[in-house]
Scaffold this active site. Structure first.
Site, PDB file in Angstrom:
ATOM      1  N   GLU A 134     -13.561 -15.364   8.888  1.00 10.62           N
ATOM      2  CA  GLU A 134     -13.522 -14.772   7.536  1.00 10.62           C
ATOM      3  C   GLU A 134     -13.049 -15.782   6.494  1.00 10.62           C
ATOM      4  O   GLU A 134     -11.852 -15.956   6.294  1.00 10.62           O
ATOM      5  CB  GLU A 134     -12.579 -13.557   7.523  1.00 10.62           C
ATOM      6  CG  GLU A 134     -12.471 -12.905   6.143  1.00 10.62           C
ATOM      7  CD  GLU A 134     -11.490 -11.739   6.087  1.00 10.62           C
ATOM      8  OE1 GLU A 134     -10.749 -11.527   7.068  1.00 10.62           O
ATOM      9  OE2 GLU A 134     -11.460 -11.054   5.058  1.00 10.62           O
ATOM     10  N   SER A 155     -14.086  -6.022   1.364  1.00 11.82           N
ATOM     11  CA  SER A 155     -14.268  -5.399   0.046  1.00 11.82           C
ATOM     12  C   SER A 155     -13.545  -6.178  -1.051  1.00 11.82           C
ATOM     13  O   SER A 155     -13.992  -6.145  -2.211  1.00 11.82           O
ATOM     14  CB  SER A 155     -13.870  -3.927   0.065  1.00 11.82           C
ATOM     15  OG  SER A 155     -12.554  -3.718   0.507  1.00 11.82           O
ATOM     16  N   GLY A 156     -12.441  -6.818  -0.730  1.00 13.40           N
ATOM     17  CA  GLY A 156     -11.848  -7.803  -1.636  1.00 13.40           C
ATOM     18  C   GLY A 156     -11.345  -7.321  -2.989  1.00 13.40           C
ATOM     19  O   GLY A 156     -11.177  -8.133  -3.892  1.00 13.40           O
ATOM     20  N   GLY A 157     -11.144  -6.013  -3.152  1.00  7.20           N
ATOM     21  CA  GLY A 157     -10.668  -5.518  -4.445  1.00  7.20           C
ATOM     22  C   GLY A 157     -11.736  -4.761  -5.216  1.00  7.20           C
ATOM     23  O   GLY A 157     -11.488  -4.273  -6.318  1.00  7.20           O
ATOM     24  N   LYS A 217     -17.344 -12.681   8.642  1.00 12.70           N
ATOM     25  CA  LYS A 217     -16.858 -11.706   7.659  1.00 12.70           C
ATOM     26  C   LYS A 217     -16.871 -12.409   6.317  1.00 12.70           C
ATOM     27  O   LYS A 217     -16.087 -13.343   6.082  1.00 12.70           O
ATOM     28  CB  LYS A 217     -15.449 -11.231   8.031  1.00 12.70           C
ATOM     29  CG  LYS A 217     -14.867 -10.230   7.030  1.00 12.70           C
ATOM     30  CD  LYS A 217     -13.788  -9.380   7.685  1.00 12.70           C
ATOM     31  CE  LYS A 217     -13.066  -8.522   6.660  1.00 12.70           C
ATOM     32  NZ  LYS A 217     -12.201  -7.510   7.279  1.00 12.70           N
ATOM     33  N   ARG A 241      -9.519  -1.895   2.230  1.00 12.88           N
ATOM     34  CA  ARG A 241      -9.241  -1.038   1.072  1.00 12.88           C
ATOM     35  C   ARG A 241     -10.376  -0.067   0.756  1.00 12.88           C
ATOM     36  O   ARG A 241     -10.146   1.108   0.485  1.00 12.88           O
ATOM     37  CB  ARG A 241      -8.932  -1.902  -0.157  1.00 12.88           C
ATOM     38  CG  ARG A 241      -7.524  -2.437  -0.152  1.00 12.88           C
ATOM     39  CD  ARG A 241      -7.361  -3.564  -1.142  1.00 12.88           C
ATOM     40  NE  ARG A 241      -7.994  -4.796  -0.683  1.00 12.88           N
ATOM     41  CZ  ARG A 241      -7.988  -5.932  -1.371  1.00 12.88           C
ATOM     42  NH1 ARG A 241      -7.418  -5.972  -2.562  1.00 12.88           N
ATOM     43  NH2 ARG A 241      -8.546  -7.012  -0.885  1.00 12.88           N
ATOM     44  N   ARG A 262       0.841  -1.210   0.000  1.00 12.19           N
ATOM     45  CA  ARG A 262       0.000   0.000   0.000  1.00 12.19           C
ATOM     46  C   ARG A 262       0.876   1.261   0.000  1.00 12.19           C
ATOM     47  O   ARG A 262       0.585   2.222  -0.699  1.00 12.19           O
ATOM     48  CB  ARG A 262      -0.911   0.030   1.233  1.00 12.19           C
ATOM     49  CG  ARG A 262      -1.788  -1.204   1.410  1.00 12.19           C
ATOM     50  CD  ARG A 262      -3.095  -1.136   0.639  1.00 12.19           C
ATOM     51  NE  ARG A 262      -3.898  -2.308   0.956  1.00 12.19           N
ATOM     52  CZ  ARG A 262      -3.862  -3.469   0.288  1.00 12.19           C
ATOM     53  NH1 ARG A 262      -3.088  -3.601  -0.773  1.00 12.19           N
ATOM     54  NH2 ARG A 262      -4.616  -4.488   0.671  1.00 12.19           N
TER      55      ARG A 262
HETATM   56  P1  13P Z   1     -10.451  -5.673   2.124  1.00 10.57           P
HETATM   57  O1  13P Z   1     -11.723  -4.940   2.502  1.00 10.57           O
HETATM   58  O2  13P Z   1      -9.390  -4.761   1.583  1.00 10.57           O
HETATM   59  O3  13P Z   1     -10.732  -6.850   1.242  1.00 10.57           O
HETATM   60  O4  13P Z   1      -9.809  -6.237   3.457  1.00 10.57           O
HETATM   61  C1  13P Z   1     -10.573  -7.070   4.233  1.00 10.57           C
HETATM   62  C2  13P Z   1      -9.783  -7.754   5.273  1.00 10.57           C
HETATM   63  O5  13P Z   1      -9.883  -8.926   5.477  1.00 10.57           O
HETATM   64  C3  13P Z   1      -8.912  -6.980   6.154  1.00 10.57           C
HETATM   65  O6  13P Z   1      -9.202  -7.382   7.471  1.00 10.57           O
END
Ligand code: 13P
Length: 341
Positions: free
Chosen positions: A177, A261-263, A219, A293, A33
């Site tokens: 998650e 959010s995953g990208g 999650k 992100r 990042r």
């Molecule tokens: P993102 O929302 O960037 O995918 O990150 C999720 C995550 O698992 C960080 O804890």
């Protein structure tokens, strides 16, 4: 630790209009990042950036908790207040990422299993003493030729369940998650199938390991077309397929589901969450966010490693948090993107 405490904490994590801010990037991820904004990644630059996020004024209206990394939970503000203490005083619960990352799964080419169970009981006790109220463990499921396999899904579900039971023993609410990655050109239906199989296996394993669902948060990844798929599904389809998938596989006893959010772009992640909450009738669980992100991107780019941009970066974070809070209530609109923070 009483079941009641776990339940109260889990409910507070998904209180009305609130979600979670993930700032738990591991050292290699935060370096990536920082590389994107041409900023040197040092212990002090990471601390300064995390301080900016944690001390953002008014964030507690939209954010119930923040997920920290091992280094961050031990750091302090420039005035010397430990981050977890600063957060607690503001009404934001400290959380901690406790997994040790996804590693190649033996005999399963292209698939991963998350490690970190060894010594976890002792690490959880220390994190609890440092002020953590909840924890996070991320598993990774990849869609590809002939995968995900049952072997990969089951190995990850088992590890998530063992982790969750240890968290509850230590008085921490586990965020479980299992991320189904959006990399690839697969259809939304393939993502649906992989996500359903993953969630069914996860909840079977949680049951087997005697995990209290009322004191657990899921999650989840949204049900999406692959990132490079032709004709990617639109917002309404993503919302409808995600809710349908969750209804099939997530028990009603769970207080909440928070999405990663995953990208996705920040706008996509907010629009998808909003569409779900706007279209759904009664749902047994809250649907909110736990983005890294999609919450941080505008703030990171505004900051760009320059202290003078700190206030503007905080405004950018506040704005995204506010929009996602609205989305968690189904009250977000495109027009709000343009409003000032
Ligand atoms: P993102 O929302 O960037 O995918 O990150 C999720 C995550 O698992 C960080 O804890």
């Amino acid at each position: 630790m009483s079941a009641q405490t776990l339940e109260t904490t889990a409910q507070a994590m998904v209180a009305d209009g609130k979600g979670i801010l993930a700032i738990d990037e591991s050292s290699p991820t935060i370096k990536k990042r920082f590389d994107s904004i041409e900023t040197e990644c040092t212990e002090e630059s990471r601390r300064a950036y995390r301080e900016l996020l944690i001390t953002c004024s008014g964030l507690e209206k939209f954010i119930s908790g923040m997920i920290l990394f091992d280094e961050t939970i031990r750091q302090s503000t420039s005035d010397g207040v430990p981050f977890p203490e600063f957060m607690r005083k503001k009404g934001i619960m400290p959380g901690i990422k406790v997994d040790k990352g996804a590693k190649d799964l033996a005999a399963h080419p292209g698939e991963k299993v998350t490690e970190g169970l060894d010594g976890l009981r002792d690490r959880l006790a220390e994190y609890r003493d440092l002020g953590a109220r909840f924890a996070k463990w991320r598993a990774v499921i990849t869609i590809g030729d002939g995968i995900p396999s049952d072997g990969c899904i089951d190995a990850n579900a088992h590890a998530l369940a063992r982790y969750a039971a240890l968290c509850q023993e230590a008085g921490l609410v586990p965020i479980v998650e299992p991320e189904v990655l959006m990399d690839g050109d697969h259809s939304i239906e393939r993502c649906f199938e992989a996500t359903e199989a993953t969630l069914r296996a996860l909840f079977a394993a949680l049951y087997q390991q005697r995990v209290l669902l009322e004191g657990t948060i899921l999650k989840a990844s949204m049900v999406l077309s692959g990132k490079s798929a032709p004709n990617r599904a639109g917002v309404e389809a993503v919302a409808e397929r995600t809710i349908a998938c969750l209804k099939r596989s997530v028990p009603a006893a769970l207080p909440g589901v928070v999405f990663l959010s995953g990208g996705q772009t920040p706008q996509e992640a907010t629009a998808h969450l909003n569409a779900m909450n706007a279209m759904a009738g009664y749902l047994p669980w809250k649907l909110s966010f736990s983005y890294s992100r999609a919450l941080q991107e505008p703030a990171l780019n505004t900051w760009a490693g320059n202290t003078a941009n700190g206030k503007a970066a905080q405004d950018a974070l506040h704005h995204r948090a506010q929009l996602n809070s609205a989305a968690s209530l189904g009250k977000y609109s495109d027009a709000m993107e343009k409003e000032a923070a």
